[in-house]
Design a protein around this motif. Sequence first.
Motif, mmCIF file in Angstrom:
data_model
loop_
_atom_site.group_PDB
_atom_site.id
_atom_site.type_symbol
_atom_site.label_atom_id
_atom_site.label_comp_id
_atom_site.label_asym_id
_atom_site.label_seq_id
_atom_site.Cartn_x
_atom_site.Cartn_y
_atom_site.Cartn_z
ATOM 1 N N GLU A 184 1.834 6.019 -13.402
ATOM 2 C CA GLU A 184 2.976 5.465 -14.138
ATOM 3 C C GLU A 184 4.251 5.419 -13.296
ATOM 4 N N ASP A 185 4.248 6.086 -12.136
ATOM 5 C CA ASP A 185 5.413 6.050 -11.254
ATOM 6 C C ASP A 185 5.390 4.858 -10.297
ATOM 7 N N THR A 186 4.327 4.083 -10.308
ATOM 8 C CA THR A 186 4.196 2.949 -9.389
ATOM 9 C C THR A 186 5.265 1.899 -9.675
ATOM 10 N N ASP A 187 5.910 1.441 -8.629
ATOM 11 C CA ASP A 187 6.966 0.425 -8.763
ATOM 12 C C ASP A 187 6.330 -0.962 -8.750
ATOM 13 N N ALA B 20 0.831 -1.207 0.000
ATOM 14 C CA ALA B 20 0.000 0.000 0.000
ATOM 15 C C ALA B 20 0.864 1.255 0.000
ATOM 16 N N ALA B 21 2.006 1.210 0.694
ATOM 17 C CA ALA B 21 2.906 2.361 0.738
ATOM 18 C C ALA B 21 3.469 2.677 -0.644
ATOM 19 N N LEU B 22 3.798 1.653 -1.417
ATOM 20 C CA LEU B 22 4.312 1.886 -2.770
ATOM 21 C C LEU B 22 3.264 2.570 -3.639
ATOM 22 N N HIS B 23 2.011 2.216 -3.449
ATOM 23 C CA HIS B 23 0.949 2.856 -4.236
ATOM 24 C C HIS B 23 0.815 4.332 -3.876
ATOM 25 N N VAL B 24 0.784 4.658 -2.581
ATOM 26 C CA VAL B 24 0.533 6.049 -2.199
ATOM 27 C C VAL B 24 1.764 6.927 -2.387
ATOM 28 N N ARG B 25 2.946 6.307 -2.461
ATOM 29 C CA ARG B 25 4.157 7.101 -2.694
ATOM 30 C C ARG B 25 4.283 7.525 -4.153
#
Length: 434
Positions: A309-312, A299-304
């Motif tokens: 397109e920046d999602t890892d 969830a942290a990767l999504h909100v960061r």
Amino acid sequence: MNDLGWIDGALTTARPQALAALLRYFRDLDIAEEAFQEACLRALQRWPVNGPPRDPAAWLILVGRNFAVDETRRKKRTAALPDDELISDLGDAETEMAERLDSSQYRDDILRLLFICCHPDLPATQQIALALRLVSGLSVKEIARAFLISESAMEQRITRAKRRVAAADVPFETPGAVERAERLGVVAAMIYLLFNEGYSASSGENHVRASLCDEAIRLTRLLLRVFSGEPEIMGLLALLQLQHARAAARLDAEGNIVLLDEQDRSLWSRELINEGLAMVDKALRHQRVGPYQVQAAIAALHVRASRPEDTDWSEIDQLYSILETLQPSPVITLNRAVAVMKLRGPAAALEMIEPLAEPLAGYFNFFGLRGALLMQLGRSDEARVAFDRAIALANTAAEATHIRAHLDRLMEQSQESMLGLTSHPTNLKPVSHR
């Protein structure tokens, strides 16, 4: 007040506190539930006339307690009591008395009730089911959906749990430190399922029930006060905060579902995000990784990501791989398939989820994602079958509307193809990751 919708909301919100307090008073599940139901009936009679009390939970506790006491006395007497019209407590005296009931007397009874429901005399599945029924007031259908089993099977499970509690003479006292630690995992699982029901309702008009999400977060904060050094509870709190932070962007003005990639990220709650990110970092520093921490990291990767397109997605895929090892589940694999689709395309994702057809045969999200993947691959007829099945399994109107939008685009694609305007499959988003 002619619109009575507010009463249903008030009763639903107050239910956990009221029922937990009534159980503390009477130490009997059936008496507590009967008292609460009677209090709700009287609320439906009086609140439209007198208006809502300042503290609905206190009002329901007081009325329910008085009813249960009267019923106990009634059963002990040979002579009948006067008619209801002659009993003095049928006025609005409860409101004044409820105003004086200090919320500290019952506010955290819910957490106490959770630990009681999670007594080791009950099998784990019965513990969670009973807690969801008593504490959150979820229907049998809603709980069955969480466990991916039939309503009849869940009804039997809950009935058996109540019988075990009565037969075992389970003490309705706050368990000691050792007992709390032993029951912690089940309590956390129940809170997680409570949040999920609020995040994506299993029935009713509202797809999101924010009050359940708020209550789950509140309970997790209470747990963290008791278990301040437990990284999995930190991870659970972070996960719930980061997921709930997107609440304002998950539905449009008409109540339709907005997928994660299409959400207005400016509507996300920065306060919840910042608190959640700090909490997940704190949890991971303990280097005792568990399922809630891994989900919180996803969830942290999504909100960061400031933009979709920046999602890892590569890191998300790796985290889901770890989660599958820690907590194997077809639902986890289904969610991982979204990351696989982003990285390796719809064909690879479809291959991953095909073995899930049997265990997820009654799961809305499986058929929604399968339909979206088939649609991207240009397999329109198969996609239509999957979407039809998803609509049949939709739990809310918002879910059904979301899938119908996919079907409409599928129909447009077919018509354009027949006219020779295009021969390329549409690039639809999957229906998970909301």
